[in-house]
Design a protein around this motif. Sequence first.
Motif, mmCIF file in Angstrom:
data_model
loop_
_atom_site.group_PDB
_atom_site.id
_atom_site.type_symbol
_atom_site.label_atom_id
_atom_site.label_comp_id
_atom_site.label_asym_id
_atom_site.label_seq_id
_atom_site.Cartn_x
_atom_site.Cartn_y
_atom_site.Cartn_z
ATOM 1 N N SER A 16 52.141 42.032 37.990
ATOM 2 C CA SER A 16 52.082 40.611 38.350
ATOM 3 C C SER A 16 53.287 40.288 39.202
ATOM 4 C CB SER A 16 52.113 39.756 37.074
ATOM 5 O OG SER A 16 52.265 38.381 37.414
ATOM 6 N N ARG A 18 54.233 36.950 39.842
ATOM 7 C CA ARG A 18 54.750 35.586 39.641
ATOM 8 C C ARG A 18 56.008 35.588 38.770
ATOM 9 N NH1 ARG A 18 53.075 32.318 35.333
ATOM 10 N NH2 ARG A 18 52.236 33.579 33.627
ATOM 11 N N SER A 21 55.806 35.565 34.900
ATOM 12 C CA SER A 21 54.835 36.553 34.397
ATOM 13 C C SER A 21 55.097 36.956 32.943
ATOM 14 C CB SER A 21 54.886 37.804 35.282
ATOM 15 O OG SER A 21 54.256 38.897 34.631
ATOM 16 N N LEU A 22 54.037 36.856 32.144
ATOM 17 C CA LEU A 22 54.129 37.299 30.743
ATOM 18 C C LEU A 22 54.320 38.810 30.673
ATOM 19 C CD1 LEU A 22 51.209 35.076 29.450
ATOM 20 C CD2 LEU A 22 53.623 34.830 28.799
ATOM 21 N N ASN A 23 53.722 39.511 31.615
ATOM 22 C CA ASN A 23 53.831 40.976 31.595
ATOM 23 C C ASN A 23 55.232 41.439 31.986
ATOM 24 O OD1 ASN A 23 51.097 42.324 30.950
ATOM 25 N ND2 ASN A 23 50.627 40.488 32.137
ATOM 26 N N GLU A 83 45.264 41.087 33.044
ATOM 27 C CA GLU A 83 43.830 41.335 33.231
ATOM 28 C C GLU A 83 43.294 40.271 34.170
ATOM 29 O OE1 GLU A 83 41.222 42.626 29.886
ATOM 30 O OE2 GLU A 83 40.308 40.647 30.218
ATOM 31 N N TYR A 84 42.708 40.722 35.274
ATOM 32 C CA TYR A 84 42.084 39.805 36.232
ATOM 33 C C TYR A 84 40.600 40.132 36.277
ATOM 34 C CZ TYR A 84 46.486 38.172 38.440
ATOM 35 O OH TYR A 84 47.705 37.607 38.722
ATOM 36 N N ASN A 85 39.776 39.169 35.922
ATOM 37 C CA ASN A 85 38.328 39.363 35.965
ATOM 38 C C ASN A 85 37.912 40.672 35.303
ATOM 39 O OD1 ASN A 85 37.690 36.915 37.405
ATOM 40 N ND2 ASN A 85 38.740 37.848 39.142
ATOM 41 N N GLY A 86 38.531 40.911 34.167
ATOM 42 C CA GLY A 86 38.149 42.058 33.350
ATOM 43 C C GLY A 86 38.744 43.380 33.790
ATOM 44 N N PRO A 120 47.576 35.242 28.162
ATOM 45 C CA PRO A 120 47.781 34.000 27.415
ATOM 46 C C PRO A 120 46.639 33.725 26.442
ATOM 47 C CG PRO A 120 47.243 33.538 29.723
ATOM 48 C CD PRO A 120 47.327 35.018 29.584
ATOM 49 N N ARG A 127 40.270 44.648 27.932
ATOM 50 C CA ARG A 127 39.277 45.185 28.876
ATOM 51 C C ARG A 127 39.954 45.924 30.025
ATOM 52 N NH1 ARG A 127 35.541 40.436 30.786
ATOM 53 N NH2 ARG A 127 37.561 39.394 30.923
HETATM 54 C C1 LIG Z 1 42.156 35.898 39.300
HETATM 55 C C2 LIG Z 1 42.435 35.814 37.829
HETATM 56 C C3 LIG Z 1 41.548 36.378 36.940
HETATM 57 C C4 LIG Z 1 41.816 36.348 35.562
HETATM 58 N N1 LIG Z 1 40.954 37.004 34.708
HETATM 59 C C5 LIG Z 1 41.301 37.127 33.410
HETATM 60 C C6 LIG Z 1 40.543 37.961 32.535
HETATM 61 O O1 LIG Z 1 39.574 38.598 32.908
HETATM 62 N N2 LIG Z 1 40.952 38.070 31.239
HETATM 63 C C7 LIG Z 1 42.070 37.411 30.770
HETATM 64 O O2 LIG Z 1 42.416 37.561 29.588
HETATM 65 N N3 LIG Z 1 42.806 36.629 31.580
HETATM 66 C C8 LIG Z 1 42.455 36.469 32.884
HETATM 67 N N4 LIG Z 1 43.230 35.707 33.721
HETATM 68 C C9 LIG Z 1 44.382 34.999 33.185
HETATM 69 C C10 LIG Z 1 45.604 35.915 33.117
HETATM 70 O O3 LIG Z 1 45.555 36.630 31.884
HETATM 71 C C11 LIG Z 1 46.875 35.069 33.196
HETATM 72 O O4 LIG Z 1 46.959 34.442 34.449
HETATM 73 C C12 LIG Z 1 48.124 35.888 32.903
HETATM 74 O O5 LIG Z 1 49.195 35.003 32.671
HETATM 75 C C13 LIG Z 1 48.446 36.834 34.061
HETATM 76 O O6 LIG Z 1 49.522 37.684 33.716
HETATM 77 P P1 LIG Z 1 51.045 37.340 34.055
HETATM 78 O O7 LIG Z 1 51.435 36.237 33.114
HETATM 79 O O8 LIG Z 1 51.790 38.592 33.802
HETATM 80 O O9 LIG Z 1 51.110 36.878 35.488
HETATM 81 C C14 LIG Z 1 42.969 35.702 35.081
HETATM 82 C C15 LIG Z 1 43.861 35.113 36.007
HETATM 83 C C16 LIG Z 1 43.608 35.184 37.344
HETATM 84 C C17 LIG Z 1 44.604 34.598 38.331
#
Ligand SMILES: Cc1cc2nc3c(=O)[nH]c(=O)nc-3n(C[C@H](O)[C@H](O)[C@H](O)COP(=O)(O)O)c2cc1C
Length: 195
Positions: A16, A18, A21-23, A83-86, A120, A127
């Motif tokens: 990530s 940002r 970022s939680l990660n 995880e983005y869109n699985g 979050p 997934r």
């Molecule tokens: C394009 C997009 C797709 C996402 N899809 C999922 C998902 O499939 N599953 C999920 O648990 N969270 C999903 N999220 C939410 C992310 O888990 C959340 O934004 C998370 O904080 C991202 O990690 P970070 O905090 O390290 O940036 C999605 C967020 C984005 C921007």
Amino acid sequence: MQNNHDTFSILAIPGSLRRGSLNRRLLEAARGVAPDGVDVQIVDLRPIPFYDGDVEAAGDPPAVRELKAWIRTADALLVATPEYNGTVPGVLQNAIDWASRPRGAAALDAKPVAVLGASPGGGGTARAQPLLRRVLANAGADVLAEPVVTVARAGDRFDDDGVLRDPELAATLRDLLAALVDRVGAGRDAGRRVA
Ligand SMILES: Cc1cc2nc3c(=O)[nH]c(=O)nc-3n(C[C@H](O)[C@H](O)[C@H](O)COP(=O)(O)O)c2cc1C
């Protein structure tokens, strides 16, 4: 970043970009609980351009060269995926694609890698992680199947300053680091037996 061989060096890669970022926080927490002698360096994937075979053929861009050098120097990698869109975010997949080449002599070849991830919501990246393990293994890395560390409701685990306030998760992170150190040790022992 350097490895002076007195320490065990882990290159930590958050998938990530940002600031909040939680990660990334999870990797900072892992760095915070690392035992003496285990050094955790966190990289930023923002300077890595999109993989482009034409650019690669002309010579890796400096940021890619640097990332590959850090991966080669590290004893092991710790990859925290959102995880983005699985699945795995494009920025992380892209970095792995660069580091998977050249085939047969890639920075990722046989590199021990542990995976974890935070979301979050309630899924905790359950997934995305199997897919990340598959991508890393396909790229030639030596991927730990366990422990599986899926951090759900990750926003609740940190205080307002981003400091981990969950002792159970701190212990889990310690276990994950220990598993990584063990894996590298097992590899070195096997190397000594062959030599
Ligand atoms: C394009 C997009 C797709 C996402 N899809 C999922 C998902 O499939 N599953 C999920 O648990 N969270 C999903 N999220 C939410 C992310 O888990 C959340 O934004 C998370 O904080 C991202 O990690 P970070 O905090 O390290 O940036 C999605 C967020 C984005 C921007």
